[in-house]
Design a protein around this motif. Structure first.
Motif, PDB file in Angstrom:
ATOM      1  N   ASP A  38      99.158   9.249  31.884  1.00  0.00           N
ATOM      2  CA  ASP A  38     100.356   9.287  32.710  1.00  0.00           C
ATOM      3  C   ASP A  38     100.023   9.976  34.036  1.00  0.00           C
ATOM      4  OD1 ASP A  38     102.825   9.535  33.788  1.00  0.00           O
ATOM      5  OD2 ASP A  38     103.710  10.699  32.156  1.00  0.00           O
ATOM      6  N   ILE A  39     100.181   9.251  35.142  1.00  0.00           N
ATOM      7  CA  ILE A  39      99.821   9.857  36.432  1.00  0.00           C
ATOM      8  C   ILE A  39     101.031   9.932  37.371  1.00  0.00           C
ATOM      9  CG2 ILE A  39      97.354   9.320  36.385  1.00  0.00           C
ATOM     10  CD1 ILE A  39      97.979   6.883  38.161  1.00  0.00           C
ATOM     11  N   LYS A  40     102.195   9.900  36.757  1.00  0.00           N
ATOM     12  CA  LYS A  40     103.414   9.861  37.597  1.00  0.00           C
ATOM     13  C   LYS A  40     103.517  11.058  38.540  1.00  0.00           C
ATOM     14  CE  LYS A  40     106.362   7.210  34.598  1.00  0.00           C
ATOM     15  NZ  LYS A  40     105.706   7.554  33.334  1.00  0.00           N
ATOM     16  N   GLY A  41     103.093  12.233  38.047  1.00  0.00           N
ATOM     17  CA  GLY A  41     103.258  13.437  38.868  1.00  0.00           C
ATOM     18  C   GLY A  41     102.192  13.575  39.954  1.00  0.00           C
ATOM     19  N   ILE A  42     101.237  12.675  39.985  1.00  0.00           N
ATOM     20  CA  ILE A  42     100.114  12.836  40.918  1.00  0.00           C
ATOM     21  C   ILE A  42     100.417  12.167  42.255  1.00  0.00           C
ATOM     22  CG2 ILE A  42      97.672  12.293  41.318  1.00  0.00           C
ATOM     23  CD1 ILE A  42      97.236  12.513  38.336  1.00  0.00           C
ATOM     24  N   GLU A  43     100.269  12.954  43.303  1.00  0.00           N
ATOM     25  CA  GLU A  43     100.494  12.394  44.630  1.00  0.00           C
ATOM     26  C   GLU A  43      99.217  11.655  45.062  1.00  0.00           C
ATOM     27  OE1 GLU A  43     101.703  14.383  48.669  1.00  0.00           O
ATOM     28  OE2 GLU A  43     102.646  15.405  46.949  1.00  0.00           O
TER      29      GLU A  43
ATOM     30  N   THR B 183     102.216  -0.138  38.497  1.00  0.00           N
ATOM     31  CA  THR B 183     102.506   0.683  37.318  1.00  0.00           C
ATOM     32  C   THR B 183     103.329  -0.189  36.383  1.00  0.00           C
ATOM     33  OG1 THR B 183     102.475   2.650  38.658  1.00  0.00           O
ATOM     34  CG2 THR B 183     103.533   2.854  36.514  1.00  0.00           C
TER      35      THR B 183
END
Ligand SMILES: Cc1cc2nc3c(=O)[nH]c(=O)nc-3n(C[C@H](O)[C@H](O)[C@H](O)COP(=O)(O)OP(=O)(O)OC[C@H]3O[C@@H](n4cnc5c(N)ncnc54)[C@H](O)[C@@H]3O)c2cc1C
Length: 409
Positions: free
Chosen positions: A320-325, A353
């Motif tokens: 899960d890379i949702k929080g990565i800018e 995604t």
């Protein structure tokens, strides 16, 4: 012509196959599709002359349903070389054909991935599964893939170096919790055939199914919100009364039941002046510290994926890379660490995604009696969620639902 009114909800592979079967029996079905196109999860978008499949996916030529519905020759399939290239910081090595000819693997090359014992275990598993019919695979008690590999006696070394990244990329989940039946099925398909993509993108597959339809009406941008008995309620609040309905999507939301959970994947495309793999092979990143799980130069498999001669790289991230800018930049840096190629050379094309990539299925099957597709009178189910997350399963489910409608069972 049979003038019964049959509505199919969803123009993915399962809905299209259901329509093909209904047409063969003389029906003129109507497909209600929420989006503006056919194909569902199998979609190829053209961006700046590059063909971008939305989510890296392949057809396995051993899938039994393919020859029923597709003209494989016309798809001009481009095949992957069996095996994988393993990427670790400072080291890259290829493992050729571990699933089909494990005994032919050079001991030296294999020793970086697994033990000599693993080589024999691999051979034993290949032989077992080649002989094991699909019915037997799908009626075995199931466990997780992780547990299955351990119980089969594979070393931690080969699980970590090969099986984990390879099957994470297929199951789209990081813990290998997917059913061992699915593992055996996919392993058998790889052992008996090859992974392939159509020359001009996976979207060709759904396009070919669509082109088979002669008497089916497709209503695009027509989302269904509910199904009540034989009534279909549309997003625009209009109601359709049908003789029969095939719901070719997970039905939860439409009938007020729990929704099916899905695995997610992020697919990032870059271009480079040239491929650093240089052969039609999938790349795996075993080290858990990286976000990248697997990568492939689609232009190494089918040069037709790029119109300007550049190399098109598809990278899959399962975490899960949702929080990565700016994940694109971070992934380019990871690729630099793995290959030594400066991150600035990776030209980002597009990121997808895909939150509804593969359904989470506890009881994987490859077939059910057609009567089991019936939800209640006049309403039938199709879609990969019924069996297992694969193109083959989507096709089978569409066929079974159509047969159930035709026979009234
Ligand atoms: C990233 C990724 C990788 C994959 N890799 C592989 C692989 O390598 N090999 C393999 O065999 N399989 C793979 N798969 C799985 C394969 O793509 C699916 O199993 C198959 O496409 C499912 O088809 P379907 O018809 O069941 O559903 P879908 O393709 O999801 O079709 C459903 C259709 O219904 C429409 N719809 C949804 N809701 C509504 C509504 N309320 N009203 C009307 N229409 C609606 C949707 O827009 C869609 O068109 C992968 C999938 C993904 C996403």
């Amino acid at each position: 012509m049979n003038d019964k009114s049959i509505y199919i909800i969803g123009a993915g592979i399962s809905g299209l196959v259901a329509a093909i079967e209904l047409e063969k029996a003389g029906y003129y079905p109507v497909i209600l599709e929420a989006s503006d196109r056919i194909g569902g999860r199998i979609k190829t978008e053209e961006v700046d002359g590059y063909l971008l499949d939305q989510g890296f996916q392949v057809m396995l030529t051993a899938y039994p349903e393919l020859s029923r519905y597709l003209d494989l020759e016309k798809l001009n399939l481009k095949k992957f070389k069996p095996g994988a290239v393993i990427f670790k910081p400072g080291a890259t090595y290829a493992v050729h054909d571990p699933l089909r000819n494990p005994l032919k693997l050079f001991a030296m090359a294999f020793s970086k991935v697994g033990t000599i014992w693993d080589k024999y275990k691999m051979y034993a598993l290949t032989q077992d599964l080649k002989e094991k019919p699909l019915d037997a695979i799908f009626s075995e008690p199931q466990t997780s893939t992780q547990e299955y590999l351990k119980n089969f006696g594979f070393s931690d070394k080969i699980i970590q170096n090969f099986f984990a990244p390879f099957f994470r990329g297929i199951f789209l989940e990081t813990s290998l919790s997917t059913s061992s039946r699915m593992f055996e099925f996919v392993f058998k398909m790889f052992a008996e055939g090859q992974a392939a993509i159509p020359e001009k993108g996976m979207g060709q597959l759904s396009q070919q199914l669509f082109e088979k339809l002669e008497h089916t009406q497709i209503r695009y941008n027509t989302g269904v919100v509910r199904v009540e008995k034989n009534k279909i309620i549309l997003e625009d609040e209009n109601t359709i009364t049908a003789d029969d309905i095939i719901i070719a999507i997970p039905p939860g939301k439409l009938i007020g039941h729990e929704e099916t959970a899905f695995h997610e994947v992020t697919n990032i495309y870059y271009t480079l002046q040239q491929s650093f793999i240089g052969k039609a092979m999938i790349g795996l990143v075993p080290d858990d510290k990286f976000l990248v799980n697997n990568l492939v130069f689609l232009t190494d498999v089918s040069p037709g994926y790029a119109s300007d001669g550049r190399a098109l790289l598809s990278v899959s991230v399962i975490k899960d890379i949702k929080g990565i800018e700016n994940p694109e930049q971070l992934i380019a840096l990871e690729l630099e660490a793995l290959t030594g190629i400066n991150a600035t050379y990776f030209q980002h094309v597009k990121t997808y995604t895909i939150s509804n990539a593969l359904p989470v299925i506890k009881d994987a099957k490859h077939w059910i009696p057609r009567q089991h597709t019936k939800l209640y009178d006049h309403v039938y189910l199709a879609g990969d969620h019924l069996l297992n997350g694969s193109i083959n399963a989507a096709m089978t489910s569409g066929r079974l639902a159509a047969e159930a409608v035709i026979t009234g069972e």
